[in-house]
Design an enzyme around this catalytic site. Structure first.
Site, PDB file in Angstrom:
ATOM      1  N   CYS A  19      24.390  24.551  30.653  1.00 16.77           N
ATOM      2  CA  CYS A  19      25.280  23.449  31.053  1.00 16.77           C
ATOM      3  C   CYS A  19      26.216  23.109  29.887  1.00 16.77           C
ATOM      4  O   CYS A  19      25.755  22.976  28.742  1.00 16.77           O
ATOM      5  CB  CYS A  19      24.461  22.219  31.427  1.00 16.77           C
ATOM      6  N   SER A  71      10.833  19.757  36.737  1.00 14.82           N
ATOM      7  CA  SER A  71      12.152  19.165  36.534  1.00 14.82           C
ATOM      8  C   SER A  71      12.049  17.861  35.751  1.00 14.82           C
ATOM      9  O   SER A  71      11.496  16.872  36.239  1.00 14.82           O
ATOM     10  CB  SER A  71      12.818  18.921  37.891  1.00 14.82           C
ATOM     11  N   CYS A 115      23.018  12.954  29.785  1.00 16.48           N
ATOM     12  CA  CYS A 115      24.225  13.306  30.542  1.00 16.48           C
ATOM     13  C   CYS A 115      24.521  12.300  31.651  1.00 16.48           C
ATOM     14  O   CYS A 115      23.664  11.498  32.041  1.00 16.48           O
ATOM     15  CB  CYS A 115      24.067  14.706  31.122  1.00 16.48           C
ATOM     16  N   GLU A 167      15.196  23.239  27.120  1.00 13.87           N
ATOM     17  CA  GLU A 167      16.418  22.716  26.488  1.00 13.87           C
ATOM     18  C   GLU A 167      16.141  22.343  25.027  1.00 13.87           C
ATOM     19  O   GLU A 167      16.970  22.598  24.146  1.00 13.87           O
ATOM     20  CB  GLU A 167      16.939  21.491  27.260  1.00 13.87           C
ATOM     21  N   HIS A 169      19.470  25.461  30.919  1.00 17.68           N
ATOM     22  CA  HIS A 169      18.875  24.671  29.832  1.00 17.68           C
ATOM     23  C   HIS A 169      19.338  25.115  28.452  1.00 17.68           C
ATOM     24  O   HIS A 169      19.135  24.401  27.477  1.00 17.68           O
ATOM     25  CB  HIS A 169      17.347  24.787  29.907  1.00 17.68           C
ATOM     26  N   ASN A 185      14.395  15.660  34.789  1.00 13.24           N
ATOM     27  CA  ASN A 185      15.108  14.467  35.279  1.00 13.24           C
ATOM     28  C   ASN A 185      14.502  13.943  36.580  1.00 13.24           C
ATOM     29  O   ASN A 185      14.526  12.743  36.837  1.00 13.24           O
ATOM     30  CB  ASN A 185      16.606  14.727  35.361  1.00 13.24           C
ATOM     31  N   HIS A 223      10.011  21.780  26.291  1.00 14.63           N
ATOM     32  CA  HIS A 223      11.040  21.905  27.323  1.00 14.63           C
ATOM     33  C   HIS A 223      12.061  22.945  26.848  1.00 14.63           C
ATOM     34  O   HIS A 223      12.441  22.950  25.674  1.00 14.63           O
ATOM     35  CB  HIS A 223      11.724  20.555  27.583  1.00 14.63           C
TER      36      HIS A 223
HETATM   37 FE1  SF4 Z   1      24.022  19.388  32.804  1.00 11.35          FE
HETATM   38 FE2  SF4 Z   1      22.976  16.956  33.060  1.00 11.35          FE
HETATM   39 FE3  SF4 Z   1      22.981  18.595  35.099  1.00 11.35          FE
HETATM   40 FE4  SF4 Z   1      21.380  19.093  33.019  1.00 11.35          FE
HETATM   41  S1  SF4 Z   1      21.245  17.350  34.431  1.00 11.35           S
HETATM   42  S2  SF4 Z   1      22.636  20.559  34.110  1.00 11.35           S
HETATM   43  S3  SF4 Z   1      22.703  18.356  31.334  1.00 11.35           S
HETATM   44  S4  SF4 Z   1      24.822  17.735  34.091  1.00 11.35           S
END
Ligand code: SF4
Length: 312
Positions: free
Chosen positions: A101, A227, A199, A131, A79, A229, A129
């Site tokens: 990342c 998480s 991303c 990040e 993150h 996402n 968060h």
């Molecule tokens: Fe990288 Fe996207 Fe994976 Fe996060 S979700 S680690 S920003 S590629």
């Protein structure tokens, strides 16, 4: 599950992204090269299974650098971290491997570059968060966080001539577009990133859920509650009118979710291992599914290089 449940529909793509693959490999290679323990600041990726697996191999997860002994090897999570954390780690003389990342690092670099040109920032993201903390912590101030459209009217930049917008990488693509439109309405001259900060992995997994949601009666997302996402995937299916549930592992799947459903959509967040998806498939089969159909989807070939010092 009732007899009418026939099919599991598997989203493509799903699960690990290149940033997660790289982050886990960094910890594993550091363990192989330097031996246990390896200290990791924050969960390397937001997944319970991954974290427990690395703990069993000798990783120690900490939040505060004060808990890292002198001379230790330290990995920053995918993150990203603030400048203050980076500086403290170097001041204490740890051997540091940065598993941030590269797509998050790209945002950090953009913020630093524009800040040198006198820019202030609007950041679209979720408060708290890691990040967001890492990106906002690239500067001592001048980044204004907006979590929703309502926040856009509330922020007070010191000036508006040099204002740029950045986003967290794992947002809902649709929600971020709505907030971005509100930002542009208030600050018509705001500088936007050349390429969106959300991303490719977040975008692709959300696109797949959109297609899948039209074909299924319920969606199951494999992912941990922390998480971002993964949560967005479950939320997206719900917004599209399909019942959805997140599970950290197969044991959390509740048979009543599948009652009366003939097609079960299955996907996984970018930090959830395929092993867990396989176990959830086995569990849904036990509950009566007779077939698995893989959807067509974008093939992801992106790979990120490892840091120097950990390459083979
Ligand atoms: Fe990288 Fe996207 Fe994976 Fe996060 S979700 S680690 S920003 S590629």
């Amino acid at each position: 599950m009732t007899p009418q449940t026939k099919e599991i529909v598997l989203a493509e793509p799903r699960g690990f992204c290149a940033g997660v693959d790289r982050a886990i490999e960094i910890v594993e290679r550091a363990l192989a090269k330097f031996g246990a323990p390896i200290y990791v600041r924050h969960e390397i990726v937001h997944n319970t299974y991954v974290v427990n697996d690395l703990k069993a191999k000798g990783a120690i997860f900490i939040e505060d650098l004060a808990d890292v002994p002198p001379g230790a090897t330290l990995v920053f999570s995918a993150h990203g971290v603030s400048k203050a954390v980076q500086n403290e780690a170097h001041a204490r003389g740890f051997e540091v491997f940065d598993a941030t990342c590269p797509l998050v690092t790209k945002v950090h670099i953009e913020v630093a570059k524009l800040a040198r040109e006198g820019y202030e920032f609007v950041m679209i993201g979720h408060k708290g968060h890691p990040e967001v903390e890492g990106t906002m912590g690239q500067l001592d101030g001048g980044i204004h966080l907006v979590e929703d459209v309502g926040d856009v009217a509330r922020i007070q930049p010191a000036q508006t001539e040099r204002l740029a917008v950045v986003t967290q990488t794992t947002l809902s693509v649709d929600d971020a577009a709505e907030i971005m439109a509100a930002v542009r309405r208030r600050f018509p001259d705001i500088r936007q990133p050349k390429q969106q900060d959300i991303c490719y992995a977040t975008q692709n997994r959300q696109d797949a859920v959109k297609v899948m949601s039209r074909q299924v009666d319920v969606v199951v997302v494999v992912g941990s509650p922390t998480s971002s996402n993964s949560n967005r995937l479950a939320e997206l299916a719900r917004k599209l009118g399909v019942e959805s549930h997140m599970v950290d592992n197969a044991g959390e799947l509740r048979p009543e979710w599948l009652e009366g459903k003939s097609r079960v959509g299955l996907t996984a967040g970018a930090s959830a291992p395929e092993l867990l998806v396989g176990q959830v498939i086995d569990r849904i089969r036990e509950l009566g599914a007779v077939s698995v159909r893989r959807m067509d989807g974008v093939e992801e070939t992106i790979r990120f290089p490892l840091p120097k010092g950990l390459k083979l």
